[in-house]
Design a protein around this motif. Structure first.
Motif, mmCIF file in Angstrom:
data_model
loop_
_atom_site.group_PDB
_atom_site.id
_atom_site.type_symbol
_atom_site.label_atom_id
_atom_site.label_comp_id
_atom_site.label_asym_id
_atom_site.label_seq_id
_atom_site.Cartn_x
_atom_site.Cartn_y
_atom_site.Cartn_z
ATOM 1 N N PRO A 3 6.598 59.174 -76.207
ATOM 2 C CA PRO A 3 6.289 58.389 -75.005
ATOM 3 C C PRO A 3 7.508 57.700 -74.397
ATOM 4 C CG PRO A 3 4.649 57.997 -76.699
ATOM 5 C CD PRO A 3 5.741 58.820 -77.338
ATOM 6 N N ALA A 4 8.525 57.416 -75.188
ATOM 7 C CA ALA A 4 9.720 56.748 -74.676
ATOM 8 C C ALA A 4 10.712 57.720 -74.043
ATOM 9 C CB ALA A 4 10.411 55.973 -75.793
ATOM 10 N N ASP A 5 10.499 59.021 -74.216
ATOM 11 C CA ASP A 5 11.401 60.020 -73.647
ATOM 12 C C ASP A 5 11.246 60.071 -72.124
ATOM 13 O OD1 ASP A 5 12.228 60.651 -76.183
ATOM 14 O OD2 ASP A 5 10.960 62.432 -76.353
ATOM 15 N N SER A 6 12.347 60.316 -71.439
ATOM 16 C CA SER A 6 12.280 60.456 -69.985
ATOM 17 C C SER A 6 12.308 61.921 -69.605
ATOM 18 C CB SER A 6 13.444 59.713 -69.320
ATOM 19 O OG SER A 6 14.666 60.292 -69.707
ATOM 20 N N VAL A 7 11.691 62.219 -68.480
ATOM 21 C CA VAL A 7 11.646 63.581 -67.974
ATOM 22 C C VAL A 7 12.240 63.556 -66.574
ATOM 23 C CG1 VAL A 7 10.143 65.493 -67.316
ATOM 24 C CG2 VAL A 7 9.583 64.095 -69.300
ATOM 25 N N VAL A 8 13.171 64.448 -66.313
ATOM 26 C CA VAL A 8 13.783 64.539 -64.994
ATOM 27 C C VAL A 8 12.890 65.413 -64.118
ATOM 28 C CG1 VAL A 8 15.813 65.234 -63.711
ATOM 29 C CG2 VAL A 8 16.072 64.249 -65.987
ATOM 30 N N ALA A 9 12.301 64.798 -63.101
ATOM 31 C CA ALA A 9 11.400 65.528 -62.216
ATOM 32 C C ALA A 9 12.148 66.235 -61.098
ATOM 33 C CB ALA A 9 10.373 64.568 -61.629
ATOM 34 N N GLY A 10 13.345 65.754 -60.777
ATOM 35 C CA GLY A 10 14.122 66.372 -59.712
ATOM 36 C C GLY A 10 13.411 66.297 -58.377
ATOM 37 N N SER A 11 13.561 67.310 -57.581
ATOM 38 C CA SER A 11 12.978 67.316 -56.235
ATOM 39 C C SER A 11 11.518 67.726 -56.201
ATOM 40 C CB SER A 11 13.795 68.251 -55.338
ATOM 41 O OG SER A 11 15.077 67.728 -55.131
ATOM 42 N N ILE A 12 10.944 68.086 -57.330
ATOM 43 C CA ILE A 12 9.552 68.527 -57.342
ATOM 44 C C ILE A 12 8.606 67.413 -56.884
ATOM 45 C CG2 ILE A 12 9.083 67.970 -59.755
ATOM 46 C CD1 ILE A 12 7.875 71.120 -57.968
ATOM 47 N N SER A 13 8.985 66.162 -57.103
ATOM 48 C CA SER A 13 8.116 65.057 -56.695
ATOM 49 C C SER A 13 7.964 64.979 -55.178
ATOM 50 C CB SER A 13 8.630 63.730 -57.249
ATOM 51 O OG SER A 13 9.916 63.448 -56.731
ATOM 52 N N LYS A 14 8.939 65.493 -54.425
ATOM 53 C CA LYS A 14 8.836 65.487 -52.963
ATOM 54 C C LYS A 14 7.651 66.320 -52.498
ATOM 55 C CE LYS A 14 13.799 65.026 -52.412
ATOM 56 N NZ LYS A 14 15.025 65.708 -52.026
ATOM 57 N N SER A 15 7.416 67.438 -53.161
ATOM 58 C CA SER A 15 6.291 68.298 -52.786
ATOM 59 C C SER A 15 4.954 67.613 -53.031
ATOM 60 C CB SER A 15 6.338 69.608 -53.581
ATOM 61 O OG SER A 15 7.509 70.315 -53.296
ATOM 62 N N THR A 17 4.448 64.350 -53.185
ATOM 63 C CA THR A 17 4.349 63.228 -52.246
ATOM 64 C C THR A 17 3.928 63.733 -50.870
ATOM 65 O OG1 THR A 17 6.033 62.008 -53.458
ATOM 66 C CG2 THR A 17 5.600 61.312 -51.199
ATOM 67 N N ALA A 18 4.550 64.812 -50.404
ATOM 68 C CA ALA A 18 4.202 65.379 -49.097
ATOM 69 C C ALA A 18 2.746 65.829 -49.074
ATOM 70 C CB ALA A 18 5.127 66.533 -48.763
ATOM 71 N N LEU A 19 2.297 66.447 -50.154
ATOM 72 C CA LEU A 19 0.905 66.884 -50.236
ATOM 73 C C LEU A 19 -0.045 65.691 -50.139
ATOM 74 C CD1 LEU A 19 -1.253 69.059 -50.777
ATOM 75 C CD2 LEU A 19 -0.930 68.592 -53.209
ATOM 76 N N ALA A 20 0.258 64.629 -50.884
ATOM 77 C CA ALA A 20 -0.596 63.437 -50.868
ATOM 78 C C ALA A 20 -0.617 62.795 -49.481
ATOM 79 C CB ALA A 20 -0.111 62.437 -51.906
ATOM 80 N N VAL A 21 0.534 62.705 -48.837
ATOM 81 C CA VAL A 21 0.601 62.117 -47.496
ATOM 82 C C VAL A 21 -0.197 62.964 -46.506
ATOM 83 C CG1 VAL A 21 2.130 61.603 -45.555
ATOM 84 C CG2 VAL A 21 2.757 60.876 -47.851
ATOM 85 N N MET A 22 -0.061 64.271 -46.579
ATOM 86 C CA MET A 22 -0.795 65.134 -45.653
ATOM 87 C C MET A 22 -2.300 65.081 -45.895
ATOM 88 S SD MET A 22 1.422 65.987 -43.569
ATOM 89 C CE MET A 22 0.389 67.052 -42.565
ATOM 90 N N GLN A 23 -2.721 64.851 -47.130
ATOM 91 C CA GLN A 23 -4.147 64.662 -47.391
ATOM 92 C C GLN A 23 -4.633 63.364 -46.747
ATOM 93 O OE1 GLN A 23 -4.241 65.044 -51.692
ATOM 94 N NE2 GLN A 23 -5.017 67.138 -51.536
ATOM 95 N N LEU A 24 -3.788 62.326 -46.769
ATOM 96 C CA LEU A 24 -4.143 61.066 -46.114
ATOM 97 C C LEU A 24 -4.180 61.237 -44.602
ATOM 98 C CD1 LEU A 24 -2.064 58.598 -48.306
ATOM 99 C CD2 LEU A 24 -4.558 58.869 -48.276
ATOM 100 N N VAL A 25 -3.287 62.053 -44.074
ATOM 101 C CA VAL A 25 -3.299 62.352 -42.636
ATOM 102 C C VAL A 25 -4.598 63.067 -42.274
ATOM 103 C CG1 VAL A 25 -2.218 63.750 -40.828
ATOM 104 C CG2 VAL A 25 -0.788 62.397 -42.367
#
Length: 72
Positions: A3-15, A17-25
């Motif tokens: 649980p204390a390990d970190s994971v590098v998400a890189g640019s995948i989180s942008k996709s 976030t964009a999906l969530a925002v467009m669902q709100l739109v």
């Protein structure tokens, strides 16, 4: 992995976030033509670019990574 390990998400989180925002739109909760400061309390909503220091940051600009926002 622990649980204390970190994971590098890189640019995948942008996709995601964009999906969530467009669902709100689509639901009518968010408008892409509204200043971002309308949705984020305490956010000035202004560009940090020296060439356009007073230009607003729109919600749609954050989806294209073109807002010139400097998080530092």
């Amino acid at each position: 992995m622990n649980p204390a390990d970190s994971v590098v998400a890189g640019s995948i989180s942008k996709s995601f976030t964009a999906l969530a925002v467009m669902q709100l739109v689509e639901a009518g909760t968010v408008d892409l033509d509204t200043e971002l400061s309308q949705y984020l309390d305490g956010f000035s909503g202004r560009r940090t670019s020296p060439t356009k220091p007073t230009e607003s940051i729109w919600t749609s600009a954050r989806l294209t990574a073109s807002s010139s926002f400097d998080p530092a």
